[in-house]
Design an enzyme around this catalytic site. Structure first.
Site, mmCIF file in Angstrom:
data_model
loop_
_atom_site.group_PDB
_atom_site.id
_atom_site.type_symbol
_atom_site.label_atom_id
_atom_site.label_comp_id
_atom_site.label_asym_id
_atom_site.label_seq_id
_atom_site.Cartn_x
_atom_site.Cartn_y
_atom_site.Cartn_z
ATOM 1 N N ASP A 140 0.868 -1.192 0.000
ATOM 2 C CA ASP A 140 0.000 0.000 0.000
ATOM 3 C C ASP A 140 0.895 1.229 0.000
ATOM 4 O OD1 ASP A 140 -2.084 2.053 0.631
ATOM 5 O OD2 ASP A 140 -3.331 0.297 1.017
ATOM 6 N N ASP B 69 3.893 1.846 -4.750
ATOM 7 C CA ASP B 69 2.872 1.658 -5.776
ATOM 8 C C ASP B 69 3.022 0.216 -6.270
ATOM 9 O OD1 ASP B 69 1.489 1.488 -8.205
ATOM 10 O OD2 ASP B 69 1.872 3.581 -8.711
ATOM 11 N N ASP C 216 -10.079 1.800 -5.029
ATOM 12 C CA ASP C 216 -10.753 3.094 -5.229
ATOM 13 C C ASP C 216 -11.579 3.021 -6.510
ATOM 14 O OD1 ASP C 216 -9.437 4.778 -3.036
ATOM 15 O OD2 ASP C 216 -7.707 3.924 -4.055
ATOM 16 N N LYS D 275 -16.097 9.054 -11.340
ATOM 17 C CA LYS D 275 -16.297 10.011 -12.445
ATOM 18 C C LYS D 275 -15.654 9.467 -13.725
ATOM 19 C CE LYS D 275 -16.418 14.086 -9.536
ATOM 20 N NZ LYS D 275 -15.540 14.910 -8.749
ATOM 21 N N THR E 251 -13.558 -5.961 5.466
ATOM 22 C CA THR E 251 -12.525 -4.927 5.584
ATOM 23 C C THR E 251 -13.145 -3.628 6.088
ATOM 24 O OG1 THR E 251 -12.759 -3.902 3.414
ATOM 25 C CG2 THR E 251 -11.434 -5.920 3.508
ATOM 26 N N ARG E 252 -12.298 -2.667 6.385
ATOM 27 C CA ARG E 252 -12.766 -1.368 6.903
ATOM 28 C C ARG E 252 -13.699 -0.675 5.896
ATOM 29 N NH1 ARG E 252 -9.481 3.729 7.610
ATOM 30 N NH2 ARG E 252 -10.715 4.898 9.089
ATOM 31 N N GLU F 277 -15.292 -2.037 3.466
ATOM 32 C CA GLU F 277 -16.497 -2.847 3.259
ATOM 33 C C GLU F 277 -17.533 -2.565 4.355
ATOM 34 O OE1 GLU F 277 -15.559 -6.990 3.299
ATOM 35 O OE2 GLU F 277 -17.486 -7.558 2.449
HETATM 36 C C1 LIG Z 1 -10.477 2.152 -0.889
HETATM 37 S S1 LIG Z 1 -9.028 1.662 -0.067
HETATM 38 C C2 LIG Z 1 -9.397 -0.026 0.433
HETATM 39 C C3 LIG Z 1 -8.489 -0.517 1.532
HETATM 40 C C4 LIG Z 1 -8.760 -1.919 2.066
HETATM 41 N N1 LIG Z 1 -8.535 -2.928 1.057
HETATM 42 C C5 LIG Z 1 -10.159 -2.025 2.633
HETATM 43 O O1 LIG Z 1 -11.003 -2.664 1.981
HETATM 44 O O2 LIG Z 1 -10.393 -1.470 3.702
HETATM 45 C C6 LIG Z 1 -7.913 1.402 -1.405
HETATM 46 C C7 LIG Z 1 -6.489 1.264 -0.950
HETATM 47 O O3 LIG Z 1 -5.674 0.956 -2.064
HETATM 48 C C8 LIG Z 1 -4.463 1.675 -1.960
HETATM 49 N N2 LIG Z 1 -3.908 1.764 -3.329
HETATM 50 C C9 LIG Z 1 -4.506 2.282 -4.425
HETATM 51 N N3 LIG Z 1 -3.713 2.134 -5.504
HETATM 52 C C10 LIG Z 1 -2.592 1.493 -5.088
HETATM 53 C C11 LIG Z 1 -1.408 1.066 -5.722
HETATM 54 N N4 LIG Z 1 -1.206 1.280 -7.037
HETATM 55 N N5 LIG Z 1 -0.460 0.449 -5.001
HETATM 56 C C12 LIG Z 1 -0.644 0.244 -3.668
HETATM 57 N N6 LIG Z 1 -1.751 0.620 -2.996
HETATM 58 C C13 LIG Z 1 -2.711 1.247 -3.699
HETATM 59 C C14 LIG Z 1 -4.857 2.993 -1.323
HETATM 60 O O4 LIG Z 1 -3.766 3.621 -0.695
HETATM 61 C C15 LIG Z 1 -5.909 2.513 -0.311
HETATM 62 O O5 LIG Z 1 -5.329 2.186 0.926
#
Ligand SMILES: C[S@@+](CC[C@H](N)C(=O)[O-])C[C@H]1O[C@@H](n2cnc3c(N)ncnc32)[C@H](O)[C@@H]1O
Length: 235
Positions: free
Chosen positions: A93, A120, A143, A147, A211-212, A214
């Site tokens: 993450d 990343d 994410d 949009k 998950t959080r 969710e």
């Molecule tokens: C909407 S959150 C969901 C987090 C967790 N999986 C949950 O369900 O609670 C999306 C997560 O993906 C991470 N993220 C998005 N793109 C990423 C990438 N290319 N590499 C690593 N992490 C990434 C963001 O930092 C964020 O913590």
């Protein structure tokens, strides 16, 4: 204060168009517990460089390795690692407090089968994961970028499907869960249009912890879709 990964220093993955990221910057403050974990659990934090990760040296010969992209607070990751200690987990993450939180949870539960990266995941997949080496990929509640002008930031897009296809073993999987109905449809279309994948919507696996994100989605009345895809040989 420990030295933090500077994501800009890693450079682009070369997978997405220049300047496009799948994540958004967040400014949550790091807690003392999370901060301390960077030092106390340092052996479980892998650096980002251009060297392929040696799976056998890290997890043991023949141990299947699953990559989790975007673990958030890491509680679900730690829970899955505890219930399945014979699987190696590479958890990535970009969010520093979450990375510290997962490291702290690993310490609290004495879990040894997880390695964490503050990076990343597309950069790591491109530079540090050997082709045909991963047993699976998990992406829970990516994410949704609702949009239309942001759809290019979605992690599920054709070039990422190519990348992950190349890094999975032939019997591998990519498990995705989303609370965004339109994204679930778009994910199915994206995989459906790719000749290298088979699969689709599955019942929620009972072993997948809530998950959080969710939990919040459920409270707000959104329904959850789990999808599992497997690579097939590209003709
Ligand atoms: C909407 S959150 C969901 C987090 C967790 N999986 C949950 O369900 O609670 C999306 C997560 O993906 C991470 N993220 C998005 N793109 C990423 C990438 N290319 N590499 C690593 N992490 C990434 C963001 O930092 C964020 O913590």
């Amino acid at each position: 204060m420990t030295e933090r990964a500077d994501l800009r220093a890693h450079g682009p993955s070369g997978i997405l168009r220049p300047g496009i990221r799948t994540y958004k910057p967040r400014r949550t403050r790091i807690t003392e517990r999370q901060e301390r974990a960077f030092t106390e659990q340092a052996p479980f934090l892998l650096p980002v460089d251009n060297t392929p990760i040696d799976f056998a040296a890290t997890w043991g010969v023949g141990v299947p390795v699953v990559l989790e992209i975007g673990f958030g607070d890491g509680l679900a990751t730690a829970s899955m690692a505890a219930t399945d200690p014979s699987t190696g987990i590479l958890a990535i993450d970009v969010h520093t407090p979450g990375v510290g939180g997962l490291l702290a949870s690993l310490g609290d539960a004495s879990l040894e089968n997880v390695r964490v990266m503050e990076a990343d995941a597309l950069v790591v997949l491109t530079r540090m994961i050997d082709p045909g080496s991963l047993h699976g990929v998990r992406t829970y509640f990516p994410d949704p970028w609702p949009k239309a002008r942001h759809h290019k930031r979605r992690i599920v897009q054709p070039d990422v499907l190519d990348l992950i296809h190349s890094r999975l073993r032939s019997d591998g999987f990519w498990h995705i869960a989303t609370d965004w109905a339109e994204y679930a449809d778009a994910i199915q279309s994206c995989f459906g249009e790719h000749t290298g994948w088979t699969g689709g919507v599955v019942p929620r696996p009972p072993w997948r912890p809530v998950t959080r994100y969710e939990r919040r989605a459920l409270l707000e009345g959104r329904s959850i879709t789990d999808l599992v895809f497997h690579p097939v040989e590209v003709a």
